[in-house]
Design a protein around this motif. Structure first.
Motif, short mmCIF file in Angstrom:
data_model
loop_
_atom_site.label_atom_id
_atom_site.label_comp_id
_atom_site.label_asym_id
_atom_site.label_seq_id
_atom_site.Cartn_x
_atom_site.Cartn_y
_atom_site.Cartn_z
N GLU A 22 0.83 -1.20 0.00
CA GLU A 22 0.00 0.00 0.00
C GLU A 22 0.87 1.26 0.00
OE1 GLU A 22 -3.48 2.09 2.75
OE2 GLU A 22 -2.90 0.02 3.11
N ALA A 23 2.07 1.14 0.59
CA ALA A 23 3.00 2.27 0.63
C ALA A 23 3.77 2.42 -0.69
CB ALA A 23 3.98 2.08 1.78
N GLY A 24 3.51 1.55 -1.65
CA GLY A 24 4.15 1.67 -2.95
C GLY A 24 5.45 0.92 -3.08
N LEU A 25 5.73 -0.01 -2.16
CA LEU A 25 6.94 -0.80 -2.24
C LEU A 25 6.66 -2.08 -3.03
CD1 LEU A 25 8.17 -0.56 1.47
CD2 LEU A 25 8.51 1.06 -0.40
N ASP A 26 7.66 -2.56 -3.76
CA ASP A 26 7.52 -3.86 -4.41
C ASP A 26 8.89 -4.50 -4.57
OD1 ASP A 26 8.81 -3.03 -6.76
OD2 ASP A 26 6.96 -2.62 -7.83
N ASN A 27 8.88 -5.74 -5.02
CA ASN A 27 10.15 -6.47 -5.17
C ASN A 27 10.44 -6.80 -6.63
OD1 ASN A 27 8.15 -8.35 -5.57
ND2 ASN A 27 9.05 -9.93 -4.28
N ASP A 28 9.90 -5.98 -7.52
CA ASP A 28 10.11 -6.19 -8.94
C ASP A 28 11.27 -5.34 -9.42
OD1 ASP A 28 10.06 -6.54 -11.64
OD2 ASP A 28 7.96 -5.96 -11.93
N PRO A 29 12.41 -5.95 -9.81
CA PRO A 29 13.56 -5.16 -10.22
C PRO A 29 13.34 -4.41 -11.53
CG PRO A 29 13.96 -7.49 -10.62
CD PRO A 29 12.67 -7.40 -9.84
N GLU A 30 12.26 -4.73 -12.25
CA GLU A 30 11.99 -4.08 -13.53
C GLU A 30 11.26 -2.76 -13.36
OE1 GLU A 30 13.29 -5.28 -16.28
OE2 GLU A 30 14.12 -6.94 -15.11
N THR A 31 10.79 -2.44 -12.17
CA THR A 31 10.06 -1.20 -11.94
C THR A 31 10.92 -0.23 -11.14
OG1 THR A 31 9.06 -1.85 -9.84
CG2 THR A 31 7.94 -2.53 -11.85
N GLU A 32 10.50 1.05 -11.16
CA GLU A 32 11.22 2.07 -10.41
C GLU A 32 10.77 2.13 -8.96
OE1 GLU A 32 10.87 5.78 -12.40
OE2 GLU A 32 11.94 5.12 -14.19
N ALA A 33 9.72 1.42 -8.61
CA ALA A 33 9.23 1.44 -7.23
C ALA A 33 10.29 0.89 -6.29
CB ALA A 33 7.95 0.63 -7.11
N PRO A 34 10.50 1.55 -5.16
CA PRO A 34 11.53 1.06 -4.22
C PRO A 34 11.09 -0.23 -3.54
CG PRO A 34 10.27 2.84 -3.23
CD PRO A 34 9.80 2.73 -4.65
N ASN A 35 12.05 -1.02 -3.10
CA ASN A 35 11.70 -2.22 -2.33
C ASN A 35 12.04 -2.05 -0.85
OD1 ASN A 35 14.45 -2.39 -2.45
ND2 ASN A 35 14.54 -4.46 -3.28
N THR A 36 12.45 -0.84 -0.47
CA THR A 36 12.75 -0.54 0.93
C THR A 36 12.06 0.75 1.34
OG1 THR A 36 14.90 -1.63 0.81
CG2 THR A 36 14.59 -0.08 2.60
N GLY A 37 11.47 0.76 2.53
CA GLY A 37 10.78 1.95 3.02
C GLY A 37 10.31 1.76 4.44
N ASN A 38 9.41 2.63 4.88
CA ASN A 38 8.91 2.60 6.26
C ASN A 38 7.41 2.39 6.29
OD1 ASN A 38 11.46 3.18 7.36
ND2 ASN A 38 11.14 5.39 7.17
N ILE A 39 6.95 1.70 7.31
CA ILE A 39 5.54 1.64 7.66
C ILE A 39 5.42 2.02 9.13
CG2 ILE A 39 4.83 -0.01 5.88
CD1 ILE A 39 5.12 -2.25 7.87
N TYR A 40 4.21 2.30 9.60
CA TYR A 40 4.07 2.92 10.91
C TYR A 40 2.99 2.21 11.74
CZ TYR A 40 6.51 6.47 8.24
OH TYR A 40 7.42 7.11 7.44
N PHE A 41 3.22 2.20 13.05
CA PHE A 41 2.30 1.52 13.96
C PHE A 41 2.03 2.41 15.18
CE2 PHE A 41 4.43 -1.79 11.58
CZ PHE A 41 3.40 -2.66 11.26
N ARG A 42 0.84 2.25 15.72
CA ARG A 42 0.51 2.84 17.02
C ARG A 42 -0.55 1.98 17.67
NH1 ARG A 42 -2.87 8.34 15.20
NH2 ARG A 42 -4.80 7.26 14.56
#
Length: 382
Positions: free
Chosen positions: A113-133
């Motif tokens: 949902e944060a826009g991360l993916d594991n596809d090396p063919e796309t520009e979307a990053p595969n590392t980022g942050n998610i948040y909890f409370r």
């Protein structure tokens, strides 16, 4: 006079009843807990979220108990979001306990949902942050709810890219503990145990465990750098933190000696017994050779010998191409191990004329010269 006495007694009884009724009307007033609510668990530096492990426990979030000053159960709602502002969020669970298990799948949903993916063919990053409370509250009527919310917890996640050639990623189990080479570090080149070539739930290890007085023993980790999930024992049965809902105890080790360890994670059975290795050969070098390796069939690539256990050898970031390979000792064919298989793990036989068929990719490769067991652990693309 008798009537007057009876009237007086009745008057006293009425007064007493009224007083009791007024006492029964006493109510408690809910108020915020001055200590607030906060997470108490320690999170990993980064969570590696592989779809192959989607049902595994990623983290058990723990928080303190909140006291609103009333005799009513307190509910706790764990929330996850893709933005630190929490303009929108998902409810991951609503419980009366002060902890909740979150799976890899739960985190994967937030990561995607944060826009991360594991596809090396796309520009979307595969590392980022998610948040909890976490939100503590009492009452069900929106107008009468008293609540308190924790500070926001930032969690770093990585979605590993698919390994080269679409190699299937399987469960790995790594040794950790004061009886092992890595000690109680979860990311210290921890030695893996060797998965059966045909049954992915059975693992083997023959080698040294540095037990003795004051030594807790060892556990098994599924992911380097993460304490969860972890495997140990509970009431004589092998179990994991996912199954138990908490950390299991370590496997105890009585002496600094060589042992044979077998575990079936499907049914929780295991065996751990000392073995005699006094007649086992100790080699100067062991390498990987074959047309799937950099040196072809002309020269092997030496592996690194463990300083903790001279029978354990490893090579990191080892690239295999189409072809075959096997293991041999001391740069000669006097002692070599092979097997007719393309599995990522198995038991190679000493003196076999068979070769292992390589699945092209990059691996961390481990080999045990005591029993010929080997394992190839795929490494994700950078």
């Amino acid at each position: 006079m008798k009537k007057l006495t009876l009237l007086f007694i009745a008057f006293i009884a009425i007064l007493s009843f009224t007083a009791c009724t007024e006492d029964d009307d006493f109510t408690f007033t809910a108020k915020p807990d001055p200590d607030g609510i906060a997470f108490m668990n320690t999170t990993a530096e980064t969570y590696n979220l592989s779809a192959a492990n989607s049902n595994n426990l990623a983290e058990r979030f723990v928080w303190n108990q909140v006291d609103f000053g009333v005799q009513t159960p307190v509910n706790y709602e764990l929330q996850g979001a893709v933005e630190e502002a929490f303009s929108s969020y998902s409810v991951l669970g609503d419980v009366t306990e002060t902890n909740l298990a979150v799976t890899v799948s739960n985190m994967l949903e937030l990561a995607k949902e944060a826009g991360l993916d594991n596809d090396p063919e796309t520009e979307a990053p595969n590392t980022g942050n998610i948040y909890f409370r976490v939100r503590a509250y009492i009452g069900s009527d929106a107008g009468n709810v008293l609540e308190q919310t924790s500070d926001i917890l930032t969690v770093s996640v990585t979605l590993p890219e698919e390994s080269d050639g679409g190699i299937e990623l399987k469960r790995e189990l790594y040794l950790v503990g004061d009886a092992t080479a890595a000690g109680w570090s979860n990311n210290n080149n921890n030695t893996p145990i060797f998965r059966d070539g045909e049954n992915d739930d059975i693992y083997y290890f023959e080698g040294r465990f540095a037990g003795g007085d004051g030594v807790e023993g060892f556990k098994l980790l599924e992911s380097l750098g993460n304490w969860q999930p972890q495997w140990g024992i509970n009431e004589g049965t092998a179990t994991s933190s996912d199954i138990l809902g908490g950390d299991p105890q370590a496997f105890p080790v009585a002496d600094d000696a060589y042992y044979s360890f077998t575990i079936n994670v499907a049914d929780g059975t295991y065996a751990f017994e000392s073995i005699d290795t006094s007649d086992a050969a100790t080699y100067t070098s062991i390498g990987i050779i074959g047309n799937a390796t950099p040196g072809g069939w002309d020269a092997d690539t030496d592996m690194t010998q463990s300083t903790f256990n001279p029978h354990i050898w490893y090579a990191t970031g080892f690239v295999l191409v189409d072809g075959e390979f096997k293991f041999r000792a001391n740069d000669a064919w006097d002692n070599n191990w092979g097997k007719a298989s393309d599995a990522l793990s198995g038991e190679a036989a000493l003196g076999s004329t068979d070769n292992m068929t390589a699945i092209p990719g990059t691996y961390n490769i481990w080999f045990n010269d005591l029993d010929g067991r080997y394992i190839l652990i795929p490494q994700i693309s950078e």
